[in-house]
Design an enzyme around this catalytic site. Structure first.
Site, PDB file in Angstrom:
ATOM      1  N   GLY A   1     -14.723  -4.062   9.532  1.00  0.00           N
ATOM      2  CA  GLY A   1     -15.565  -4.765  10.497  1.00  0.00           C
ATOM      3  C   GLY A   1     -15.619  -6.273  10.328  1.00  0.00           C
ATOM      4  O   GLY A   1     -16.468  -6.924  10.944  1.00  0.00           O
TER       5      GLY A   1
ATOM      6  N   CYS B   1      -7.062   8.106   3.378  1.00  0.00           N
ATOM      7  CA  CYS B   1      -6.756   8.138   4.808  1.00  0.00           C
ATOM      8  C   CYS B   1      -7.371   9.377   5.448  1.00  0.00           C
ATOM      9  O   CYS B   1      -7.048  10.493   5.044  1.00  0.00           O
ATOM     10  CB  CYS B   1      -5.245   8.138   5.019  1.00  0.00           C
TER      11      CYS B   1
ATOM     12  N   ASN C   1      -3.229   4.533  -1.805  1.00  0.00           N
ATOM     13  CA  ASN C   1      -4.108   4.904  -0.705  1.00  0.00           C
ATOM     14  C   ASN C   1      -4.443   6.391  -0.777  1.00  0.00           C
ATOM     15  O   ASN C   1      -3.620   7.225  -0.425  1.00  0.00           O
ATOM     16  CB  ASN C   1      -3.412   4.574   0.621  1.00  0.00           C
TER      17      ASN C   1
ATOM     18  N   ASN D   1       0.863  -1.177   0.000  1.00  0.00           N
ATOM     19  CA  ASN D   1       0.000   0.000   0.000  1.00  0.00           C
ATOM     20  C   ASN D   1       0.904   1.234   0.000  1.00  0.00           C
ATOM     21  O   ASN D   1       1.739   1.387   0.887  1.00  0.00           O
ATOM     22  CB  ASN D   1      -0.880  -0.090   1.253  1.00  0.00           C
TER      23      ASN D   1
HETATM   24  C1  LIG Z   1      -4.258   1.529  13.671  1.00  0.00           C
HETATM   25  C2  LIG Z   1      -4.669   1.497  12.241  1.00  0.00           C
HETATM   26  C3  LIG Z   1      -3.776   1.910  11.267  1.00  0.00           C
HETATM   27  C4  LIG Z   1      -4.158   1.883   9.923  1.00  0.00           C
HETATM   28  N1  LIG Z   1      -3.249   2.277   8.980  1.00  0.00           N
HETATM   29  C5  LIG Z   1      -3.587   2.208   7.669  1.00  0.00           C
HETATM   30  C6  LIG Z   1      -2.646   2.543   6.678  1.00  0.00           C
HETATM   31  O1  LIG Z   1      -1.485   2.866   6.949  1.00  0.00           O
HETATM   32  N2  LIG Z   1      -3.057   2.507   5.374  1.00  0.00           N
HETATM   33  C7  LIG Z   1      -4.320   2.123   5.007  1.00  0.00           C
HETATM   34  O2  LIG Z   1      -4.630   2.087   3.820  1.00  0.00           O
HETATM   35  N3  LIG Z   1      -5.229   1.778   5.953  1.00  0.00           N
HETATM   36  C8  LIG Z   1      -4.887   1.813   7.252  1.00  0.00           C
HETATM   37  N4  LIG Z   1      -5.810   1.446   8.204  1.00  0.00           N
HETATM   38  C9  LIG Z   1      -7.182   1.063   7.783  1.00  0.00           C
HETATM   39  C10 LIG Z   1      -7.340  -0.451   7.641  1.00  0.00           C
HETATM   40  O3  LIG Z   1      -6.510  -0.962   6.631  1.00  0.00           O
HETATM   41  C11 LIG Z   1      -8.797  -0.809   7.319  1.00  0.00           C
HETATM   42  O4  LIG Z   1      -9.145  -0.243   6.076  1.00  0.00           O
HETATM   43  C12 LIG Z   1      -9.779  -0.309   8.381  1.00  0.00           C
HETATM   44  O5  LIG Z   1      -9.227  -0.399   9.674  1.00  0.00           O
HETATM   45  C13 LIG Z   1     -11.099  -1.082   8.363  1.00  0.00           C
HETATM   46  O6  LIG Z   1     -10.865  -2.442   8.655  1.00  0.00           O
HETATM   47  P1  LIG Z   1     -11.144  -3.081  10.110  1.00  0.00           P
HETATM   48  O7  LIG Z   1     -12.526  -2.671  10.525  1.00  0.00           O
HETATM   49  O8  LIG Z   1     -10.986  -4.562   9.896  1.00  0.00           O
HETATM   50  O9  LIG Z   1     -10.095  -2.536  11.018  1.00  0.00           O
HETATM   51  C14 LIG Z   1      -5.457   1.442   9.560  1.00  0.00           C
HETATM   52  C15 LIG Z   1      -6.349   1.022  10.553  1.00  0.00           C
HETATM   53  C16 LIG Z   1      -5.967   1.029  11.870  1.00  0.00           C
HETATM   54  C17 LIG Z   1      -6.954   0.562  12.916  1.00  0.00           C
END
Ligand SMILES: Cc1cc2nc3c(=O)[nH]c(=O)nc-3n(C[C@H](O)[C@H](O)[C@H](O)COP(=O)(O)O)c2cc1C
Length: 354
Positions: free
Chosen positions: A294, A182, A179, A146
Site C-alpha cells: 500500500g 504467495c 518467497n 526473489n
Molecule cells: C500482479 C502482481 C504480481 C505479484 N507477483 C509477486 C511475485 O512474483 N513474488 C512476490 O514475492 N510478490 C509478488 N507480488 C506481491 C508484491 O511484491 C507486494 O508484496 C504486494 O503487491 C504488496 O505491495 P503493493 O501494495 O505495493 O502492491 C505481486 C503483486 C502483484 C500486484
C-alpha cells in the site's frame, strides 16, 4: 495534469494484464538505449544525500524500491533505475519457465485503489533471467532476486527449486528473498511451516559461500505468535532480514464487486495491515525489514519507515501513480525528514517504536 494521468483512463479500459504488458513494453523500449534512458533520468530521477541507505553491504541511493512481481524476468531494471527507484526486486524467479494461472488473473479495483492478482508465478525461468542479466548488464542500483518454486513441486522438490535458483542467480543479486508467502500458487504443503522453513534456510545457507544477504518474505495474515516463531527460525539460521508483506487474502472493507475474485489483494487496503506486521516484527527483532504493502505516497512510505522498515517497496502504487511515483515519494520524504528533524532516512527507521 501529467501525461500519465491523461493516459491512465485509457489504459484502465484495457484488461489489467494487457495494460500492464503494454506499459512494460514501453518501459523496456525506453530503457534500451542510452538517450531514452538519459531522458527518463533527467525527467524523473531525484537525488538527496538524506535518502541514502547503507544496508546489506551496499548503498541504496534512496529507500523506495519496486516490489517483486513487477519485473519478474529482469526486463526493465534499467528503465526503473532511470525512473528514480532506489532498487528493484526481480522475480519471483522459478527454475523453469511456467505459464502461471489461466487469464484473467489480474484485476484492478479503482474504488479501493487496489488490485487482486492470482498470476501463479508466471515467468521465463532462471536461465533466461540469467542470460538477460549477463547480456544487458546490471543496473546502477541494487537488485534483489526473489526465488520461488515450481507450482508442481512437492515439499522436497521445492527445497531443490529454491537451491537451484539461488545457485544460478545469487551472483547477480545484492540480496536474495525466499518467497514462502504467495497466496495464489497451489500448495500441497504448508510453505511457511517451521519444519519446511528450517530445511529451506539450512539448504540455502549451506550453498551461500559468498555470504549473499538472504531474506524471507512473509504474508500479512499471520498472528503475532507465528511471526515471532518465524523470526526465531530466521535468527537461528542467521538470515539477514525480512520482507513484509506479500498480498492479503482478506477482503475487509473492499467496496468493488471484484472482491469476489480469488487471489492476493494489494494496494491501499493492505497498507495498515502490512505496517502493523512491520511494527510487530520490529518490536521483536533488530533484523532489517523491507516494508511493502500500500505504499503510494511519501506519507505512506514514511509511516512504514517509522514503524521499523529500513527500505520500502511498491507495486500497486506504481500502477496507480505512474512514472513519477519514485520521484514524488522521495521528494516528499526529504520534506518529512526535515520537518521532523531527522538528518537521514536511517535516523527515522523505527522512530515510532516504544
Ligand atoms: C500482479 C502482481 C504480481 C505479484 N507477483 C509477486 C511475485 O512474483 N513474488 C512476490 O514475492 N510478490 C509478488 N507480488 C506481491 C508484491 O511484491 C507486494 O508484496 C504486494 O503487491 C504488496 O505491495 P503493493 O501494495 O505495493 O502492491 C505481486 C503483486 C502483484 C500486484
Amino acid at each position: 495534469m501529467t501525461i500519465y494521468s491523461r493516459l491512465r483512463p485509457l489504459a484502465f479500459k484495457l484488461p489489467a494484464e494487457t495494460a500492464h504488458d503494454l506499459g512494460k513494453r514501453a518501459l523496456r523500449a525506453a530503457g534500451a538505449t542510452w538517450p531514452t534512458r538519459a531522458t527518463l533520468r533527467y525527467a524523473y530521477r531525484y537525488e538527496h544525500p538524506a535518502l541514502e541507505v547503507d544496508l546489506f553491504d551496499t548503498t541504496f541511493p534512496n529507500p523506495v524500491g519496486v516490489a517483486a512481481g513487477f519485473d519478474k524476468n529482469a526486463e526493465v531494471t534499467h528503465a526503473l533505475t532511470a525512473l528514480g527507484f532506489g532498487f528493484v526486486e526481480v522475480g519471483t524467479v522459478t527454475p523453469y519457465p511456467q505459464s502461471g494461472n489461466e487469464r484473467p488473473r489480474l484485476f484492478r479495483l479503482p474504488e479501493d485503489e487496489a488490485m487482486i492478482n492470482r498470476m501463479g508465478f508466471n515467468g521465463q525461468g532462471m536461465e533466461r533471467v540469467k542470460a538477460r542479466l549477463e547480456r544487458e548488464g546490471l543496473p546502477s542500483i541494487p537488485i534483489g532476486v526473489n526465488v520461488g518454486k515450481m507450482n508442481s513441486s512437492n515439499e522436497e522438490e521445492a527445497v531443490e527449486d529454491y537451491r537451484r535458483v539461488f545457485d544460478r542467480l545469487s551472483p547477480y543479486a545484492d540480496y536474495v528473498v525466499v518467497n514462502v508467502s504467495c497466496p495464489n500458487t497451489p500448495d500441497e504443503f504448508d510453505e511457511a511451516s517451521p519444519g519446511h522453513l528450517r530445511t529451506v534456510f539450512e539448504t540455502l545457507e549451506a550453498e551461500n559461500d559468498a555470504d549473499r544477504p538472504l531474506l524471507v518474505k512473509v504474508g500479512p495474515d499471520s498472528p503475532a505468535e507465528s511471526l515471532y516463531d518465524l523470526v526465531d527460525i530466521v535468527e537461528e539460521f542467521d538470515l539477514d532480514g525480512i520482507v513484509a508483506t506479500n498480498t492479503t487474502t482478506s477482503r475487509e472493507g473492499i467496496k468493488s464487486d471484484r472482491r469476489e475474485e480469488w487471489g492476493g489483494l494489494s494496494g491501499k487496503p493492505l497498507e495498515d495491515r502490512s505496517t502493523n506486521v512491520i511494527r510487530t516484527l520490529a518490536e521483536y527483532t533488530d533484523l532489517p525489514i523491507v516494508g511493502v504493502g500500500g505504499v503510494d505516497s511519501a506519507e505512506s512510505a514514511y509511516a512504514k519507515i517509522r514503524a521499523g522498515a529500513s527500505l520500502v517497496q511498491l507495486y500497486t502504487g506504481f500502477v496507480y501513480n505512474g512514472p513519477s511515483t519514485a520521484r514524488e515519494i522521495n521528494r516528499g520524504l526529504v520534506d518529512l525528514l526535515q520537518r521532523d528533524g531527522f538528518q537521514s532516512v536511517e535516523e527515522a527507521v523505527g522512530a515510532d517504536l516504544e
